[in-house]
Motif scaffolding. Structure first.
Motif, PDB file in Angstrom:
ATOM      1  N   ALA A 113      22.591  35.769  17.856  1.00  0.00           N
ATOM      2  CA  ALA A 113      24.035  35.895  18.061  1.00  0.00           C
ATOM      3  C   ALA A 113      24.354  36.484  19.432  1.00  0.00           C
ATOM      4  N   CYS A 162      29.339  37.849  15.145  1.00  0.00           N
ATOM      5  CA  CYS A 162      29.106  36.549  14.521  1.00  0.00           C
ATOM      6  C   CYS A 162      29.365  36.669  13.019  1.00  0.00           C
ATOM      7  N   TYR A 199      22.514  36.246  11.190  1.00  0.00           N
ATOM      8  CA  TYR A 199      21.771  36.019  12.432  1.00  0.00           C
ATOM      9  C   TYR A 199      20.613  37.003  12.542  1.00  0.00           C
ATOM     10  N   ARG A 236      29.068  29.943  14.928  1.00  0.00           N
ATOM     11  CA  ARG A 236      28.276  29.076  15.801  1.00  0.00           C
ATOM     12  C   ARG A 236      28.500  27.609  15.455  1.00  0.00           C
ATOM     13  N   ARG A 254      36.294  31.354  20.835  1.00  0.00           N
ATOM     14  CA  ARG A 254      35.964  29.932  20.842  1.00  0.00           C
ATOM     15  C   ARG A 254      37.013  29.139  21.631  1.00  0.00           C
ATOM     16  N   PHE A 257      23.229  29.490  24.924  1.00  0.00           N
ATOM     17  CA  PHE A 257      23.960  30.287  23.934  1.00  0.00           C
ATOM     18  C   PHE A 257      25.456  29.991  23.966  1.00  0.00           C
ATOM     19  N   SER A 292      27.159  28.687  20.622  1.00  0.00           N
ATOM     20  CA  SER A 292      27.994  29.715  20.001  1.00  0.00           C
ATOM     21  C   SER A 292      29.481  29.380  20.029  1.00  0.00           C
TER      22      SER A 292
END
Length: 467
Positions: free
Chosen positions: A69, A104, A108, A137, A150, A174, A178
């Motif tokens: 994460a 997250c 993870y 993710r 995001r 990542f 992610s």
């Protein structure tokens, strides 16, 4: 100002994310380039990340990104203001930096070695678990919160500005997994996707340092500190340099933390005598030390840089003396003895008055930091500090700005940043550990963009949003 002594970093958590969203968005959309850095819960087996095959490295990294994460993300937005028309190359930037604490929402993997490293460098896991902004993710889901990390990454992609990283391959993998969508199965598709996502170019300051500037070391803290020092010297000599302006945050904004990065008092003092102080050679070369905070030798980048420059200047002076002995009479040598040769470093500082001693080994005396209560076992590590995503992102962005001053060639008629400073040679090349060549980010004739990317990118182009 070139002589900045502290940098404001805005802490962003789930509690103030919506409140700060307009500020972050304006900074992002008006930026000339954006620097980014991540702190992670682990990197898996380090040997797999350095295998000879770059394709195998990518597959290992992809597996790590799917199971680990992002703990925090640093975002530093650099906006280039109007450049003077008098011919002097002074690049004035307005800079805003954000440190996003993340959590997250899925299970993870957490690696003890990574967590210990972060704790040793001041990472607050209590704050992360209680105030971290949530994310998930992989691909988008229905019912996403519109103001989220995001969505922020989607805005970054839509902004079409250059992305600046330091040793950025891990960060890119990542970021994609992610905050964007599912990683493609092959490196070729991943590179094709990136070339579409960031058409203005991805710049890796570690890659530029190693292949073009060739500093003695290329870890972020060193690159930043040397760049900051050289920039200040160049300003005093009216040579090309960078100036920074920070937003005047009001005192009641308790989420703003000011990170100290004050330059040494004797940086431009050419008359003050300085004593050689030992430092950790392992840390000086690589930016890491097996002993970590327990190392009895100094990790202070100013001590490292001062003594590197002094040793280099001393060797140059000795070579010059030998050369003169072969070409000049004894009488001429006497005149030279009365007028010592200046020991000038690469950035123009005169270090002639440093105490002449060969004792610069890591195994000699320890430099204690009296601010730590006079404990003889504690040394001055650094006044700069690193391994906090927000400030690391700022250091990356500032290093890039000074590299533009050093390597760029201004074309006033051009508009895009990369074209305006003729930086195409440095774009889309990412550092590869153990290789004497960088990873080229470009679409290959043998690889196509991934289906997940094409679907996501099409949504972004049509609606400017992920959802």
């Amino acid at each position: 100002m070139a002589w900045f002594s502290r940098v404001p970093v805005v802490d962003v958590t789930k509690d103030n994310f919506k409140e700060l969203w307009p500020t972050i968005l304006v900074a992002l959309k008006t930026a000339t380039f954006v620097a980014l850095d991540l702190e992670l819960s682990g990197l898996g087996n380090r040997r797999n990340l350095n295998t000879p095959s770059v394709d195998d490295r990518y597959k290992s990294l992809a597996g790590v990104a799917r199971s680990r994460a992002v703990l925090s993300m640093g975002l530093s937005c650099f906006k280039l203001n109007n450049i003077a028309e008098d011919g002097s190359l002074v690049l004035p930037f307005t800079t805003q930096t954000f440190n996003l604490t993340l959590l997250c929402s899925e299970e993870y993997v957490v690696e003890p070695i990574s967590l210990k490293f972060l704790v040793d460098h001041g990472f607050d896991f209590n704050m992360q678990y209680s105030q971290g902004a949530p994310y998930h993710r992989g691909a988008d889901k229905n019912g996403e919160v519109p103001q989220s990390v995001r969505q922020l990454f989607s805005e970054l992609v839509c902004s079409r500005v250059p992305l600046i990283l330091h040793n950025g391959l891990v960060d890119l993998v990542f970021l994609y997994q992610s905050f964007y969508t599912e990683l493609p199965p092959t490196l070729g598709s991943f590179l094709a996707d990136l070339s579409e996502m960031f058409p203005a170019g991805i710049f890796d300051t570690k890659c530029i340092t190693d292949f073009h500037i060739r500093m003695p070391a290329s870890y972020l803290e060193y690159v930043f500190r040397r760049s900051q020092r050289e920039n200040a010297v160049h300003q005093t000599k009216q040579q090309p340099h960078v100036t920074l302006t920070f937003p005047p945050y009001p005192p009641h904004m308790v989420c703003v933390e000011y990170r100290d990065c004050c330059l040494p008092d004797n940086l431009l003092n050419t008359t003050q005598s300085t004593t050689v102080i030992p430092y950790c050679e392992q840390y000086a070369a690589h930016g890491t030390c097996p002993k970590g905070v327990l190392c009895p030798q100094s990790h202070d980048p100013d001590i490292i840089i001062d003594q590197e420059d002094w040793v280099k200047a001393r060797k140059k002076r000795r070579r010059d003396r030998k050369k003169r002995k072969g070409n000049k009479s004894e009488e001429g040598e006497q005149d030279k003895a009365e007028n010592p040769v200046s020991m000038e470093t690469d950035d123009g500082r005169d270090v002639s008055n440093v105490e002449d001693t060969d004792s610069v080994s890591c195994d000699s005396q320890t430099h204690t930091d009296q601010s730590d209560g006079g404990n003889d076992n504690v040394v001055a590590k650094t006044r700069v500090g690193c391994h906090r995503a927000g400030f690391d992102a700022f250091m990356t962005g500032f290093a890039m700005a000074t590299m533009v001053c050093k390597l760029g060639k201004l074309c006033r008629e051009a508009d895009p940043f990369t074209t305006r400073f003729q930086l195409e040679e440095f774009a889309n090349k990412v550092y590869l550990s153990g290789k004497d060549f960088p990873l080229q980010i470009a679409r290959s004739a043998f690889a196509k963009p991934s289906n997940h990317h094409k679907a996501k990118f099409q949504r972004l182009q049509h609606g400017g949003t992920s959802f």
